[in-house]
Design a protein around this motif. Structure first.
Motif, PDB file in Angstrom:
ATOM      1  N   LYS A  25       5.549  -7.684  -0.807  1.00 48.42           N
ATOM      2  CA  LYS A  25       4.214  -8.112  -1.261  1.00 48.42           C
ATOM      3  C   LYS A  25       4.335  -9.025  -2.473  1.00 48.42           C
ATOM      4  O   LYS A  25       5.190  -8.796  -3.337  1.00 48.42           O
ATOM      5  CB  LYS A  25       3.362  -6.887  -1.588  1.00 48.42           C
ATOM      6  CG  LYS A  25       3.915  -6.042  -2.724  1.00 48.42           C
ATOM      7  CD  LYS A  25       3.151  -4.733  -2.871  1.00 48.42           C
ATOM      8  CE  LYS A  25       3.577  -4.010  -4.142  1.00 48.42           C
ATOM      9  NZ  LYS A  25       3.021  -2.649  -4.236  1.00 48.42           N
ATOM     10  N   ILE A  67       1.514  -0.962   3.787  1.00 55.29           N
ATOM     11  CA  ILE A  67       1.680   0.151   2.841  1.00 55.29           C
ATOM     12  C   ILE A  67       0.560   0.251   1.809  1.00 55.29           C
ATOM     13  O   ILE A  67       0.545   1.186   1.016  1.00 55.29           O
ATOM     14  CB  ILE A  67       3.037   0.033   2.087  1.00 55.29           C
ATOM     15  CG1 ILE A  67       3.093  -1.247   1.250  1.00 55.29           C
ATOM     16  CG2 ILE A  67       4.213   0.077   3.061  1.00 55.29           C
ATOM     17  CD1 ILE A  67       4.261  -1.279   0.278  1.00 55.29           C
ATOM     18  N   MET A 192      10.248   4.817  -4.224  1.00 54.30           N
ATOM     19  CA  MET A 192      10.115   3.400  -4.569  1.00 54.30           C
ATOM     20  C   MET A 192      11.307   3.021  -5.457  1.00 54.30           C
ATOM     21  O   MET A 192      12.245   3.793  -5.594  1.00 54.30           O
ATOM     22  CB  MET A 192       8.774   3.163  -5.281  1.00 54.30           C
ATOM     23  CG  MET A 192       7.635   3.737  -4.474  1.00 54.30           C
ATOM     24  SD  MET A 192       5.934   3.707  -5.110  1.00 54.30           S
ATOM     25  CE  MET A 192       5.843   2.442  -6.300  1.00 54.30           C
ATOM     26  N   SER A 193      11.280   1.818  -6.045  1.00 52.12           N
ATOM     27  CA  SER A 193      12.440   1.348  -6.820  1.00 52.12           C
ATOM     28  C   SER A 193      12.957   2.391  -7.804  1.00 52.12           C
ATOM     29  O   SER A 193      14.157   2.615  -7.910  1.00 52.12           O
ATOM     30  CB  SER A 193      12.086   0.071  -7.592  1.00 52.12           C
ATOM     31  OG  SER A 193      11.931  -1.002  -6.701  1.00 52.12           O
ATOM     32  N   ARG A 208      10.440   2.790   0.233  1.00 46.63           N
ATOM     33  CA  ARG A 208       9.705   1.525   0.122  1.00 46.63           C
ATOM     34  C   ARG A 208      10.084   0.863  -1.199  1.00 46.63           C
ATOM     35  O   ARG A 208       9.605   1.247  -2.257  1.00 46.63           O
ATOM     36  CB  ARG A 208       8.199   1.791   0.162  1.00 46.63           C
ATOM     37  CG  ARG A 208       7.725   2.698   1.301  1.00 46.63           C
ATOM     38  CD  ARG A 208       6.226   2.958   1.196  1.00 46.63           C
ATOM     39  NE  ARG A 208       5.838   3.427  -0.124  1.00 46.63           N
ATOM     40  CZ  ARG A 208       5.779   4.715  -0.483  1.00 46.63           C
ATOM     41  NH1 ARG A 208       6.044   5.669   0.380  1.00 46.63           N
ATOM     42  NH2 ARG A 208       5.435   5.039  -1.709  1.00 46.63           N
ATOM     43  N   ILE A 209      10.970  -0.130  -1.128  1.00 51.35           N
ATOM     44  CA  ILE A 209      11.538  -0.686  -2.355  1.00 51.35           C
ATOM     45  C   ILE A 209      11.226  -2.176  -2.486  1.00 51.35           C
ATOM     46  O   ILE A 209      11.529  -2.962  -1.582  1.00 51.35           O
ATOM     47  CB  ILE A 209      13.063  -0.442  -2.396  1.00 51.35           C
ATOM     48  CG1 ILE A 209      13.325   1.076  -2.291  1.00 51.35           C
ATOM     49  CG2 ILE A 209      13.666  -1.008  -3.674  1.00 51.35           C
ATOM     50  CD1 ILE A 209      14.786   1.459  -2.354  1.00 51.35           C
ATOM     51  N   GLY A 210      10.582  -2.540  -3.589  1.00 46.44           N
ATOM     52  CA  GLY A 210      10.220  -3.931  -3.826  1.00 46.44           C
ATOM     53  C   GLY A 210      10.950  -4.519  -5.017  1.00 46.44           C
ATOM     54  O   GLY A 210      11.903  -5.292  -4.868  1.00 46.44           O
ATOM     55  N   THR A 211      10.514  -4.141  -6.215  1.00 48.03           N
ATOM     56  CA  THR A 211      11.022  -4.735  -7.458  1.00 48.03           C
ATOM     57  C   THR A 211      12.544  -4.731  -7.541  1.00 48.03           C
ATOM     58  O   THR A 211      13.146  -5.715  -7.970  1.00 48.03           O
ATOM     59  CB  THR A 211      10.439  -3.966  -8.661  1.00 48.03           C
ATOM     60  OG1 THR A 211       9.035  -3.816  -8.458  1.00 48.03           O
ATOM     61  CG2 THR A 211      10.681  -4.715  -9.952  1.00 48.03           C
ATOM     62  N   ARG A 217       7.152  -8.942  -9.448  1.00 46.75           N
ATOM     63  CA  ARG A 217       6.199  -9.691  -8.627  1.00 46.75           C
ATOM     64  C   ARG A 217       5.352 -10.604  -9.518  1.00 46.75           C
ATOM     65  O   ARG A 217       5.044 -10.261 -10.643  1.00 46.75           O
ATOM     66  CB  ARG A 217       5.271  -8.725  -7.878  1.00 46.75           C
ATOM     67  CG  ARG A 217       5.979  -7.952  -6.791  1.00 46.75           C
ATOM     68  CD  ARG A 217       5.075  -6.972  -6.105  1.00 46.75           C
ATOM     69  NE  ARG A 217       4.923  -5.744  -6.855  1.00 46.75           N
ATOM     70  CZ  ARG A 217       5.728  -4.680  -6.752  1.00 46.75           C
ATOM     71  NH1 ARG A 217       6.762  -4.720  -5.940  1.00 46.75           N
ATOM     72  NH2 ARG A 217       5.511  -3.593  -7.458  1.00 46.75           N
TER      73      ARG A 217
HETATM   74  C1  PLP Z   1       4.310  -1.931  -4.318  1.00 45.66           C
HETATM   75  C2  PLP Z   1       4.573  -0.680  -3.600  1.00 45.66           C
HETATM   76  C3  PLP Z   1       5.886  -0.191  -3.451  1.00 45.66           C
HETATM   77  C4  PLP Z   1       7.108  -0.854  -4.062  1.00 45.66           C
HETATM   78  O1  PLP Z   1       7.192  -0.544  -5.426  1.00 45.66           O
HETATM   79  P1  PLP Z   1       8.443  -1.029  -6.308  1.00 45.66           P
HETATM   80  O2  PLP Z   1       8.305  -0.234  -7.551  1.00 45.66           O
HETATM   81  O3  PLP Z   1       8.275  -2.498  -6.522  1.00 45.66           O
HETATM   82  O4  PLP Z   1       9.674  -0.700  -5.551  1.00 45.66           O
HETATM   83  C5  PLP Z   1       6.071   0.964  -2.704  1.00 45.66           C
HETATM   84  N1  PLP Z   1       5.034   1.606  -2.143  1.00 45.66           N
HETATM   85  C6  PLP Z   1       3.760   1.178  -2.263  1.00 45.66           C
HETATM   86  C7  PLP Z   1       2.671   1.941  -1.621  1.00 45.66           C
HETATM   87  C8  PLP Z   1       3.499   0.029  -3.009  1.00 45.66           C
HETATM   88  O5  PLP Z   1       2.223  -0.384  -3.125  1.00 45.66           O
END
Ligand code: PLP
Length: 220
Positions: A25, A67, A192-193, A208-211, A217
Motif C-alpha cells: 500500500k 487488508i 506486521m513488520s 503482513r509486512i510492509g515497512t 510509506r
Molecule cells: C499497513 C498494514 C500492515 C503492514 O504494516 P507494516 O508495519 O508496514 O509492516 C499490515 N496489516 C495491516 C492491516 C495494515 O493496514
C-alpha cells in the motif's frame, strides 16, 4: 538493503506453514515489480482504487489480498480478481462480498477481523461476536464466500508480552473454532513488520509486512 534482500531475509525466517503477504500500500509500481522479480507473488493492499490500478499494471499470477477497511460500495471493483479479503468486519460487508462474488461466478476466501488489541481504535469483531457468528448459520446462507480464518492486529506497544498475549488469544480462538464448527479454517493472519516473529511463534499462517520490506510509506 535492497527489497530483494529483505524479502529473502524475511522468507528465510518464516516457518513452513507461514506465508508472506508483501504489504505494498502507498508504494509505487517499481518496488512491487522488484519484489515480483525476486519471486514474491502475494501482495496486500488497503485502498480499492490503488489496488485496481496496480492489478491492471502488474502480472496476472499475483495473488492480491485486501487488508484494509473495505467499504461495501467498493466491493464490486475488486470482486473479479481478489484472492483473499482479510478484513471482514461486519455482516453487512460479508453479505455484499457474497453478492458480488456471485455476480462474478466466484467463491471468495475471507477472514473475519477480530479486535484483539487494548486500543479503542482498531476495527473488527469482538471474540464473543466471532463465536456467536461462527456457531450460527449466517455464513451457510452466503455460499459465495468461504470464511477460511481470522485476522487480527496487536496493540502498538513495546510491551512484547502483551503483544504475545493478544496473538495467543486470537490463535486460541482460531484453533477452538477449527476443531468445533469451522474445519475449513486454514489461515490465521497476524503479524506486521514489528511483531511478525512473535505472531509466527503463536501460529500465524500469513504475516503482513510492509515497512520492513519497502521502507516508510509516502502518504502524500
Ligand atoms: C499497513 C498494514 C500492515 C503492514 O504494516 P507494516 O508495519 O508496514 O509492516 C499490515 N496489516 C495491516 C492491516 C495494515 O493496514
Amino acid at each position: 538493503m535492497s527489497i530483494a534482500k529483505r524479502i529473502n531475509e524475511v522468507t528465510c525466517h518464516l516457518s513452513k506453514d507461514c506465508r508472506l503477504v508483501a504489504v505494498s500500500k502507498f508504494q509505487p509500481i517499481p518496488p512491487l515489480q522488484e519484489a515480483y522479480n525476486c519471486g514474491q507473488r502475494i501482495f496486500g493492499e488497503s485502498k480499492v482504487q490503488e489496488l485496481v490500478e496496480k492489478e491492471a499494471a502488474l502480472p496476472k499470477d499475483i495473488e492480491w489480498h485486501f487488508i484494509g477497511h473495505l467499504q461495501t460500495n467498493k466491493v464490486k471493483y475488486i470482486a473479479p480478481f481478489i484472492s483473499v479479503i482479510h478484513s471482514v468486519d461486519s455482516l453487512k460487508l460479508a453479505k455484499e462480498i457474497d453478492k458480488q462474488a456471485q455476480k462474478n461466478s466466484r467463491v471468495i476466501d475471507c477472514l473475519l477481523e477480530v479486535h484483539i488489541a487494548q486500543e479503542e481504535s482498531k476495527q473488527g469483531f469482538s471474540i464473543d461476536e466471532i463465536k456467536a457468528l461462527m456457531n450460527g448459520k449466517v455464513f451457510s446462507e452466503l455460499p459465495n464466500i468461504n470464511i477460511v480464518g481470522l485476522m487480527g492486529m496487536a496493540s502498538f506497544t513495546d510491551d512484547l508480552e502483551s503483544v504475545r498475549k493478544e496473538f495467543r488469544s486470537l490463535s486460541t480462538l482460531f484453533y477452538n473454532l477449527k476443531e468445533s464448527v469451522a474445519p475449513q479454517f486454514k489461515e490465521l493472519s497476524m503479524g506486521m513488520s514489528n511483531d511478525y516473529i512473535i505472531a509466527m511463534e503463536e501460529g500465524s499462517t500469513l504475516v503482513r509486512i510492509g515497512t520492513y520490506l519497502f521502507g516508510q510509506r509516502n502518504y502524500n
